[in-house]
Design an enzyme around this catalytic site. Structure first.
Site, mmCIF file in Angstrom:
data_model
loop_
_atom_site.group_PDB
_atom_site.id
_atom_site.type_symbol
_atom_site.label_atom_id
_atom_site.label_comp_id
_atom_site.label_asym_id
_atom_site.label_seq_id
_atom_site.Cartn_x
_atom_site.Cartn_y
_atom_site.Cartn_z
ATOM 1 N N ASP A 24 45.550 38.140 34.979
ATOM 2 C CA ASP A 24 46.908 38.371 35.491
ATOM 3 C C ASP A 24 47.426 37.210 36.344
ATOM 4 O O ASP A 24 48.627 37.090 36.554
ATOM 5 C CB ASP A 24 46.953 39.654 36.324
ATOM 6 C CG ASP A 24 46.730 40.898 35.482
ATOM 7 O OD1 ASP A 24 46.495 40.756 34.275
ATOM 8 O OD2 ASP A 24 46.785 42.011 36.035
ATOM 9 N N LYS A 50 38.732 36.138 39.833
ATOM 10 C CA LYS A 50 38.874 36.430 38.397
ATOM 11 C C LYS A 50 40.087 37.317 38.145
ATOM 12 O O LYS A 50 40.312 38.255 38.907
ATOM 13 C CB LYS A 50 37.617 37.162 37.934
ATOM 14 C CG LYS A 50 37.693 37.750 36.549
ATOM 15 C CD LYS A 50 37.402 39.252 36.467
ATOM 16 C CE LYS A 50 38.440 40.108 37.111
ATOM 17 N NZ LYS A 50 38.389 41.533 36.780
ATOM 18 N N THR A 51 40.878 37.074 37.171
ATOM 19 C CA THR A 51 41.831 37.990 36.548
ATOM 20 C C THR A 51 42.774 37.202 35.642
ATOM 21 O O THR A 51 43.302 36.158 36.057
ATOM 22 C CB THR A 51 42.663 38.849 37.528
ATOM 23 O OG1 THR A 51 43.596 39.612 36.762
ATOM 24 C CG2 THR A 51 43.434 38.080 38.582
ATOM 25 N N GLY A 76 38.739 44.130 34.888
ATOM 26 C CA GLY A 76 39.044 43.748 33.510
ATOM 27 C C GLY A 76 38.387 42.438 33.113
ATOM 28 O O GLY A 76 38.155 41.565 33.953
ATOM 29 N N ASP A 90 41.430 43.242 44.612
ATOM 30 C CA ASP A 90 40.802 44.432 45.198
ATOM 31 C C ASP A 90 39.294 44.262 45.324
ATOM 32 O O ASP A 90 38.707 44.598 46.348
ATOM 33 C CB ASP A 90 41.077 45.667 44.322
ATOM 34 C CG ASP A 90 42.404 46.299 44.675
ATOM 35 O OD1 ASP A 90 42.980 45.910 45.711
ATOM 36 O OD2 ASP A 90 42.872 47.169 43.912
ATOM 37 N N ARG A 141 35.128 49.466 36.721
ATOM 38 C CA ARG A 141 36.171 49.525 37.747
ATOM 39 C C ARG A 141 35.808 50.404 38.946
ATOM 40 O O ARG A 141 36.681 50.783 39.718
ATOM 41 C CB ARG A 141 37.486 50.000 37.113
ATOM 42 C CG ARG A 141 38.119 48.991 36.160
ATOM 43 C CD ARG A 141 39.598 49.262 35.967
ATOM 44 N NE ARG A 141 40.205 48.342 35.021
ATOM 45 C CZ ARG A 141 40.705 47.152 35.362
ATOM 46 N NH1 ARG A 141 40.661 46.751 36.609
ATOM 47 N NH2 ARG A 141 41.250 46.383 34.434
HETATM 48 P P1 FBP Z 1 41.849 42.825 36.389
HETATM 49 O O1 FBP Z 1 42.919 42.652 37.399
HETATM 50 O O2 FBP Z 1 40.784 43.774 36.776
HETATM 51 O O3 FBP Z 1 41.287 41.489 35.982
HETATM 52 O O4 FBP Z 1 42.477 43.430 35.053
HETATM 53 C C1 FBP Z 1 43.745 43.086 34.661
HETATM 54 C C2 FBP Z 1 44.147 43.736 33.357
HETATM 55 O O5 FBP Z 1 43.753 42.940 32.271
HETATM 56 C C3 FBP Z 1 45.647 43.987 33.362
HETATM 57 O O6 FBP Z 1 46.333 42.912 32.833
HETATM 58 C C4 FBP Z 1 45.781 45.271 32.594
HETATM 59 O O7 FBP Z 1 46.883 46.019 33.018
HETATM 60 C C5 FBP Z 1 44.518 45.983 32.915
HETATM 61 O O8 FBP Z 1 43.556 45.009 33.196
HETATM 62 C C6 FBP Z 1 44.040 46.877 31.813
HETATM 63 O O9 FBP Z 1 42.769 47.326 32.106
HETATM 64 P P2 FBP Z 1 42.050 48.505 31.354
HETATM 65 O O10 FBP Z 1 41.759 48.037 29.972
HETATM 66 O O11 FBP Z 1 40.828 48.767 32.161
HETATM 67 O O12 FBP Z 1 43.015 49.641 31.362
#
Ligand code: FBP
Length: 552
Positions: free
Chosen positions: A202, A199-200, A78, A173, A142
């Site tokens: 979250d 990165k994230t 993300g 991951d 992803r």
């Molecule tokens: P990452 O852990 O890959 O940084 O993504 C987190 C996130 O933003 C979450 O908060 C959310 O649940 C998810 O991605 C949504 O991703 P997508 O838009 O690919 O469904």
């Protein structure tokens, strides 16, 4: 390319680097490391990259023999504000080492490496993206880098481009997979190093040496601005309860940080719900009691924050979701095509195939939510929790409980709701000064780790509550963050996910204040991120980071 006035000014911003990185640097190595758990097993899986020391960069003397570096970069998962600055930090770092160095960006995430899709990132491309949000410079994806065939395809293009290293910018991951890739390339003596960057939005990739993941700062500041605006509206109109779901696939760091910044009336923390084994009914009555208390004070309004991942942390809902996953994994119910059933029959059909207690819970859910739970599945057959409108589930259940309470004379107010989901609003925002500086420093550090021949390391910038000049830059062996966890029935080495620590200072502070905040309407309105102005306004890290530092 059309750009806004802010972006034009922002392009001139020179991200701050730690003083130790400004001139010539030298590497200092600490003691050998161990993984956080399962040491013997992790050591066996990573014989080439296990046990390496933590490294730190310090001011040093000019080194001879530095050669140009060819580096490939991948954005994984993300979006998170600051990704472009990691890339510009790598670019500037390798160019400083030798102007003949080259940076290649693999397109659309890890798939770009496997499919050999890439561009050379030149100075003129990089300059257009400095201090901007988004991952659009090369795109993200992803695809998981997990299989040997993918590693070999990657190696082929790495050899073709004469790459010294790959930098993988991703979450827990992706960094786990980066480490597996580093081990594989080291075992093959391929000469291709692999470096990770945390990165994230979250905020769940962190530990004592990785103080925060990038993007969390900006995203939570954007959400807090929006929450503050809603609080002000609620406090002006005095007629709505706003239920706000906040992104964060699993951990509740985003909700907790936004609560600390805005002081809403209710904030649910998934980790606490799981620890206390709370039922859906208990959560609903917790909310309804606050609504009733406020109503008794004449306040028929309020703001509640709901973490996106909540539903999977409620033990009974977890069981329900897992039974539904088993039942509906292939789109059928015990061989019958689920979609061929009449809409009105589906719910009872599903309920009749669940265990007794789970079936009762399923029948008690509002019908819209029950149907979301049965229909929205990902390609692996799992419920997509982000699509479940938990905020509406809770709002509707609170409404029904309040009407029962009214009949019993326990409540005499009005309850009108507004629902919101904040996620994508924050993921690509222009990085705050903190994220702009942090990300640029991470990228610059990744370049230095490469020039030192390191592999299997994550770039690390510490001491983040101090001014940027005093930040400590270095690298942490990824194997150090690993433990074994069961995934799809098998134990695998993975980076330990950092959930909200219920004994940590941020949660404890929140818990000590929430009863007061529940009845107050003394909200905090943080306003938009400020990019220009005094440091006290523009350069502040998150409350989570400040409290974590104070708590140590
Ligand atoms: P990452 O852990 O890959 O940084 O993504 C987190 C996130 O933003 C979450 O908060 C959310 O649940 C998810 O991605 C949504 O991703 P997508 O838009 O690919 O469904």
């Amino acid at each position: 390319m059309n750009i806004s006035a802010l972006q034009k000014e922002r392009a001139k911003y020179q991200p701050k680097l730690p003083d130790s990185l400004k001139g010539v640097v030298k590497l200092s190595e600490g003691a050998k490391t161990e993984s956080v758990a399962d040491q013997n097993e992790i050591k066996k899986i990573f014989p080439y990259t296990y046990g390496m020391p933590i490294v730190t960069f310090e001011k040093g003397r000019k080194q001879d023999g530095q050669k140009p570096l060819n580096v490939g970069v991948i954005l994984s998962g993300g979006q998170a504000p600051g990704g472009h600055n990691v890339i510009s930090g790598i670019f500037d770092g390798i160019k400083k080492i030798d102007p003949a160095s080259k940076l290649y960006g693999f397109l659309g995430g890890p798939a770009g490496l496997v499919d050999h899709k890439y561009i050379e990132l030149t100075g003129s491309i990089i300059d257009k993206y400095r201090n901007t949000g988004g991952f659009d410079i090369i795109g993200s994806g992803r695809t998981k880098l997990e299989e040997q065939l993918q590693f070999d395809e990657g190696l082929e293009i790495a050899k073709g481009l004469k790459l010294d290293a790959l930098v993988i910018i991703g979450g827990d991951d992706s960094n786990t997979n980066a480490c597996v890739l580093a081990e594989y390339y080291a075992e093959k003596n391929s000469g291709v190093q692999v470096i990770g960057c945390p990165k994230t939005i979250d905020g769940d990739l962190k530990n004592s040496l990785i103080e925060t993941s990038f993007g969390f700062d900006t995203a939570t500041k954007v959400y807090s601005e929006l929450i503050g605006n809603i609080e002000r509206d609620a406090n002006s109109a005095k007629k709505y309860w706003h239920f706000i779901k906040l992104m964060g696939r699993s951990a509740s760091h985003i909700g907790l940080e936004c609560a600390l910044q805005t002081q809403p009336n209710i904030t649910l923390i998934s980790e606490e719900v799981a620890a206390k084994k709370q039922t859906l009914g208990e959560i609903v009555s917790y909310i309804a009691n606050i609504v009733a208390h406020r109503a008794a004070n004449g306040d028929n309004f309020g703001v509640a924050l709901i973490p996106e991942g909540l539903i999977e942390f409620i033990p009974e809902m977890k069981v329900l979701i897992s039974e539904l996953n088993d039942l509906l994994a292939d789109g059928t119910v015990t061989g019958k095509d689920f979609k061929e059933l009449k809409k009105g029959d589906r719910r009872e059909w599903v309920a009749s195939h669940l265990a007794n207690e789970t079936a009762d819970l399923f029948r008690s859910l509002p019908s819209g939510i029950a149907s979301q739970l049965t229909l929205d599945r990902d390609p692996h057959g799992n419920v997509q929790v982000s699509l479940i409108e938990t905020e509406k589930l809770l709002g509707e259940m609170v409404k029904s409980l309040l009407s029962d309470m009214k009949k019993r004379g326990e409540y005499n107010g009005k309850f009108s709701t507004q629902y919101h989901f904040f996620g994508y609003e924050g993921r690509c925002a222009a990085p705050s000064n903190f994220d702009a500086d942090y990300c640029y420093s991470l990228g610059y550090t990744a370049a230095l780790l490469i020039s030192e021949g390191k592999t299997g390391y994550m770039a690390s910038i510490r001491n983040l509550t101090a001014p940027a000049k005093d930040w400590i830059a270095g690298g942490v062996p990824v194997t150090m963050m690993m433990n074994l966890e069961k995934r799809h029935g098998y134990f695998k080495p993975v980076i330990q996910k950092a959930l909200v620590d219920l004994n940590g200072a941020p949660f404890k502070y929140f818990a000590s204040k929430r009863d007061e905040w529940a009845l107050d309407s003394d909200y905090i309105y943080p306003g938009p991120i400020q990019y220009f102005g005094p440091s006290e306004v523009c350069d502040q890290p998150t409350e989570t980071l400040k409290l974590e530092k104070q708590g140590k």
